[in-house]
Design an enzyme around this catalytic site. Structure first.
Site, PDB file in Angstrom:
ATOM      1  N   HIS A  56      33.546  46.760  -0.850  1.00 53.32           N
ATOM      2  CA  HIS A  56      33.210  45.424  -0.334  1.00 53.32           C
ATOM      3  C   HIS A  56      32.107  44.798  -1.184  1.00 53.32           C
ATOM      4  O   HIS A  56      30.922  44.894  -0.870  1.00 53.32           O
ATOM      5  CB  HIS A  56      32.763  45.550   1.123  1.00 53.32           C
ATOM      6  CG  HIS A  56      32.662  44.251   1.855  1.00 53.32           C
ATOM      7  ND1 HIS A  56      32.912  44.139   3.199  1.00 53.32           N
ATOM      8  CD2 HIS A  56      32.338  43.004   1.444  1.00 53.32           C
ATOM      9  CE1 HIS A  56      32.731  42.890   3.579  1.00 53.32           C
ATOM     10  NE2 HIS A  56      32.375  42.172   2.524  1.00 53.32           N
ATOM     11  N   HIS A  58      30.972  41.189  -3.433  1.00 56.13           N
ATOM     12  CA  HIS A  58      31.225  39.787  -3.783  1.00 56.13           C
ATOM     13  C   HIS A  58      30.716  39.554  -5.206  1.00 56.13           C
ATOM     14  O   HIS A  58      29.511  39.602  -5.448  1.00 56.13           O
ATOM     15  CB  HIS A  58      30.522  38.845  -2.807  1.00 56.13           C
ATOM     16  CG  HIS A  58      31.025  38.952  -1.395  1.00 56.13           C
ATOM     17  ND1 HIS A  58      32.115  38.241  -0.944  1.00 56.13           N
ATOM     18  CD2 HIS A  58      30.603  39.715  -0.356  1.00 56.13           C
ATOM     19  CE1 HIS A  58      32.337  38.555   0.327  1.00 56.13           C
ATOM     20  NE2 HIS A  58      31.434  39.448   0.708  1.00 56.13           N
ATOM     21  N   LEU A  59      31.647  39.301  -6.114  1.00 57.31           N
ATOM     22  CA  LEU A  59      31.277  39.058  -7.515  1.00 57.31           C
ATOM     23  C   LEU A  59      31.232  37.568  -7.853  1.00 57.31           C
ATOM     24  O   LEU A  59      30.820  37.194  -8.954  1.00 57.31           O
ATOM     25  CB  LEU A  59      32.251  39.785  -8.455  1.00 57.31           C
ATOM     26  CG  LEU A  59      32.223  41.323  -8.354  1.00 57.31           C
ATOM     27  CD1 LEU A  59      33.219  41.934  -9.328  1.00 57.31           C
ATOM     28  CD2 LEU A  59      30.822  41.866  -8.606  1.00 57.31           C
ATOM     29  N   ARG A  60      31.687  36.728  -6.929  1.00 57.70           N
ATOM     30  CA  ARG A  60      31.552  35.267  -6.985  1.00 57.70           C
ATOM     31  C   ARG A  60      32.369  34.566  -8.065  1.00 57.70           C
ATOM     32  O   ARG A  60      32.631  33.375  -7.961  1.00 57.70           O
ATOM     33  CB  ARG A  60      30.070  34.873  -7.148  1.00 57.70           C
ATOM     34  CG  ARG A  60      29.143  35.384  -6.062  1.00 57.70           C
ATOM     35  CD  ARG A  60      29.564  34.947  -4.676  1.00 57.70           C
ATOM     36  NE  ARG A  60      28.537  35.210  -3.656  1.00 57.70           N
ATOM     37  CZ  ARG A  60      28.790  35.369  -2.381  1.00 57.70           C
ATOM     38  NH1 ARG A  60      30.038  35.321  -1.948  1.00 57.70           N
ATOM     39  NH2 ARG A  60      27.826  35.574  -1.518  1.00 57.70           N
ATOM     40  N   ASP A 150      37.591  38.009   4.138  1.00 54.06           N
ATOM     41  CA  ASP A 150      36.179  38.242   4.431  1.00 54.06           C
ATOM     42  C   ASP A 150      35.334  37.001   4.187  1.00 54.06           C
ATOM     43  O   ASP A 150      35.486  36.312   3.185  1.00 54.06           O
ATOM     44  CB  ASP A 150      35.627  39.393   3.595  1.00 54.06           C
ATOM     45  CG  ASP A 150      34.193  39.701   3.962  1.00 54.06           C
ATOM     46  OD1 ASP A 150      33.955  40.122   5.100  1.00 54.06           O
ATOM     47  OD2 ASP A 150      33.299  39.484   3.121  1.00 54.06           O
ATOM     48  N   HIS A 177      37.347  40.867   8.728  1.00 54.89           N
ATOM     49  CA  HIS A 177      36.006  40.385   9.067  1.00 54.89           C
ATOM     50  C   HIS A 177      36.059  40.007  10.546  1.00 54.89           C
ATOM     51  O   HIS A 177      36.566  38.939  10.907  1.00 54.89           O
ATOM     52  CB  HIS A 177      35.669  39.173   8.189  1.00 54.89           C
ATOM     53  CG  HIS A 177      34.382  38.486   8.540  1.00 54.89           C
ATOM     54  ND1 HIS A 177      33.306  38.471   7.678  1.00 54.89           N
ATOM     55  CD2 HIS A 177      33.994  37.791   9.633  1.00 54.89           C
ATOM     56  CE1 HIS A 177      32.318  37.791   8.234  1.00 54.89           C
ATOM     57  NE2 HIS A 177      32.715  37.360   9.425  1.00 54.89           N
ATOM     58  N   HIS A 230      32.193  45.756   7.582  1.00 51.65           N
ATOM     59  CA  HIS A 230      30.800  45.691   8.053  1.00 51.65           C
ATOM     60  C   HIS A 230      30.639  45.786   9.579  1.00 51.65           C
ATOM     61  O   HIS A 230      30.067  44.890  10.221  1.00 51.65           O
ATOM     62  CB  HIS A 230      30.090  44.455   7.522  1.00 51.65           C
ATOM     63  CG  HIS A 230      30.880  43.176   7.539  1.00 51.65           C
ATOM     64  ND1 HIS A 230      31.555  42.717   8.643  1.00 51.65           N
ATOM     65  CD2 HIS A 230      31.095  42.255   6.569  1.00 51.65           C
ATOM     66  CE1 HIS A 230      32.142  41.572   8.354  1.00 51.65           C
ATOM     67  NE2 HIS A 230      31.877  41.277   7.088  1.00 51.65           N
ATOM     68  N   ASP A 303      28.693  45.175   0.938  1.00 48.16           N
ATOM     69  CA  ASP A 303      28.792  43.736   1.226  1.00 48.16           C
ATOM     70  C   ASP A 303      27.794  42.972   0.350  1.00 48.16           C
ATOM     71  O   ASP A 303      27.123  42.044   0.802  1.00 48.16           O
ATOM     72  CB  ASP A 303      28.551  43.439   2.710  1.00 48.16           C
ATOM     73  CG  ASP A 303      28.955  42.014   3.092  1.00 48.16           C
ATOM     74  OD1 ASP A 303      29.572  41.324   2.261  1.00 48.16           O
ATOM     75  OD2 ASP A 303      28.635  41.586   4.220  1.00 48.16           O
ATOM     76  N   HIS A 307      23.250  35.217  -3.802  1.00 47.42           N
ATOM     77  CA  HIS A 307      23.084  33.764  -3.658  1.00 47.42           C
ATOM     78  C   HIS A 307      21.972  33.304  -4.591  1.00 47.42           C
ATOM     79  O   HIS A 307      20.979  34.013  -4.786  1.00 47.42           O
ATOM     80  CB  HIS A 307      22.699  33.391  -2.225  1.00 47.42           C
ATOM     81  CG  HIS A 307      23.785  33.608  -1.221  1.00 47.42           C
ATOM     82  ND1 HIS A 307      24.932  32.852  -1.196  1.00 47.42           N
ATOM     83  CD2 HIS A 307      23.901  34.497  -0.204  1.00 47.42           C
ATOM     84  CE1 HIS A 307      25.712  33.276  -0.199  1.00 47.42           C
ATOM     85  NE2 HIS A 307      25.106  34.268   0.407  1.00 47.42           N
TER      86      HIS A 307
END
EC number: 3.5.2.3
Length: 428
Positions: A56, A58-60, A150, A177, A230, A303, A307
């Site tokens: 899990h 997030h590589l964006r 997610d 999610h 999560h 997760d 940002h």
């Protein structure tokens, strides 16, 4: 590729052994090993584990490269001891077609720091209205087997049933999610005593638990696999435990931050503690730790949610939800699970490498540290103690809840198929 001799490491936290790597493969494990011309890594007192796998992340990229890119995210992964990560689908454009997942897959191959397996969206645009191209994504070069919206819940029961039926045909899994949106409108933190005192909108535990209860029943009805992202409440633990007792094919993950942090931290109004699902109570934290120890919760997943500064350095209500986690995950697990006696290092390897690789089908990862296996490995200085300094992160973002907090353990080396991606704590 030259030979590498890791000398005197505690393999899975056990007795000191030598590990000889030849090319991409472990050639031998034992004591008193030697190899002419081999690069020697002195590992006395350090713990050697199979490379970590994060189900899990997030590589964006594509779309939010101001937060993270596949390159910076995989560099962060290598710094944290990961040799494979699964990239979530909530990019811009959404990873809901073969074209987008193949793009992410290729970017991962080009980065060279860890393997990147894209996760495909369940529904087009994460909108919950129409199934995405699940079959096409599975048959693409990326070979997608895990699907998730997610960031959003697949809250429509008919849509969730169809997704479970579709992925069953090729042994895929839907990662949910779990958040009933009608129960969390305007939610800012965990619903409870603290939210009432602070006057912030509450995110009730039942919003998670009701979706998990529905989805395990759907998975049983369809005969398909469901994975709970999560998981964060004591009640959710009991539902998953019940489902497993019935033989339902459900797996679940917990994040490092839900194993350590509680909603009491929100009293600071520091948006670094704003995350979805929210930080829960001390009772929930203890239940999650016990469930991870007894196997009700199968794995730890970060997760990792980067940002940019401007999305977090603002008033609480306007701040984005999420925390970075790749570079601190193992340290948090060491503090909450190993140093409390709840897990051995061998069990950590199971929860952070073996089982996530099995759930996601990460070929060559989560394998035993033994001769003939791929040399995907991480070396940890478990005796290290130090304060977290996000200025030294490889991630493009710095939104960590642990800044200045002392955590144990430090990843010193990571090897991906015998090639060092991290050496003495520095990216190779």
């Amino acid at each position: 590729m030259s030979k590498i001799l890791i000398r005197g490491a505690k393999v899975l936290g056990g007795e000191a052994q030598d590990v000889l790597i030849d090319g991409e493969t472990i050639e031998a494990v034992g004591t008193g090993l030697s190899a002419e011309g081999a690069e020697v890594v002195e590992a006395e007192g350090k713990v050697l584990l199979p490379g970590l796998v994060d189900l899990h992340t997030h590589l964006r990229e594509p779309g939010r490269e101001d937060s993270e890119t596949v390159l910076t995210g995989t560099r962060a992964a290598a710094s944290g001891g990961f040799t494979a990560v699964f990239a979530m689908a909530n990019t811009f454009p959404v990873a809901d077609t073969a074209g987008v997942v193949e793009q992410v897959y290729r970017l991962g191959q080009e980065s060279g720091y860890c393997d990147v397996q894209p996760i495909g969206a369940v529904t087009v645009g994460l909108e919950g209205k129409k199934l995405a191209e699940l079959g096409a994504m599975h048959e693409s070069a990326a070979g997608v087997t895990v699907f998730s919206d997610d960031g959003k819940c697949v809250d429509d029961a008919v849509m969730m049933r169809r997704a479970l039926e579709y992925v069953k045909a090729f042994g895929g899994v839907v990662a949910q999610h779990a958040q009933e949106p009608r129960l969390t409108e305007g939610a800012q933190m965990n619903e409870g005593v603290v939210s009432a005192e602070l006057g912030l909108g509450g995110w009730p535990a039942v919003a998670e638990e009701s979706i998990i209860a529905r989805d395990v029943l759907l998975a049983e009805h369809v005969g398909s696999r469901v994975h709970i992202c999560h998981l964060s409440t004591a009640g959710s633990v009991e539902i998953v435990r019940w489902a497993k007792s019935r033989g339902i094919d459900v797996t679940a993950e917990v994040t490092p931050h839900h194993l350590l942090l509680t909603d009491e931290l929100v009293r600071s109004y520091n948006p670094v503690y704003k995350v979805n699902p929210p930080l829960r109570t001390e009772r929930d934290v203890m239940a999650l730790r016990e469930a991870l120890a007894d196997g009700t919760i199968d794995i730890v997943a970060t997760d990792h949610a980067p940002h940019p500064h401007e999305d977090k350095d603002c008033e609480w209500a306007a701040a984005a939800m999420g925390m970075v986690g790749l570079e601190t995950a193992l340290s948090v697990v060491q503090q909450t699970m190993v140093e409390t006696g709840l897990l051995t290092w061998a069990a950590v390897a199971d929860r952070m490498s073996v089982k996530p690789a099995e759930i996601g089908g990460a070929t060559g990862h989560g394998r035993p540290v033994s001769a003939g296996e791929p040399a995907n490995l991480v070396l940890v200085d478990a005796d290290y103690r130090g304060a977290v300094d996000p200025a030294g992160f490889a991630s493009r973002s710095r939104n960590t809840p642990y800044e200045g907090r002392e955590l144990p353990g430090r990843v010193t080396h990571t090897w991906l198929r015998g090639r060092a991606t991290l050496v003495d704590g520095n990216l190779a």
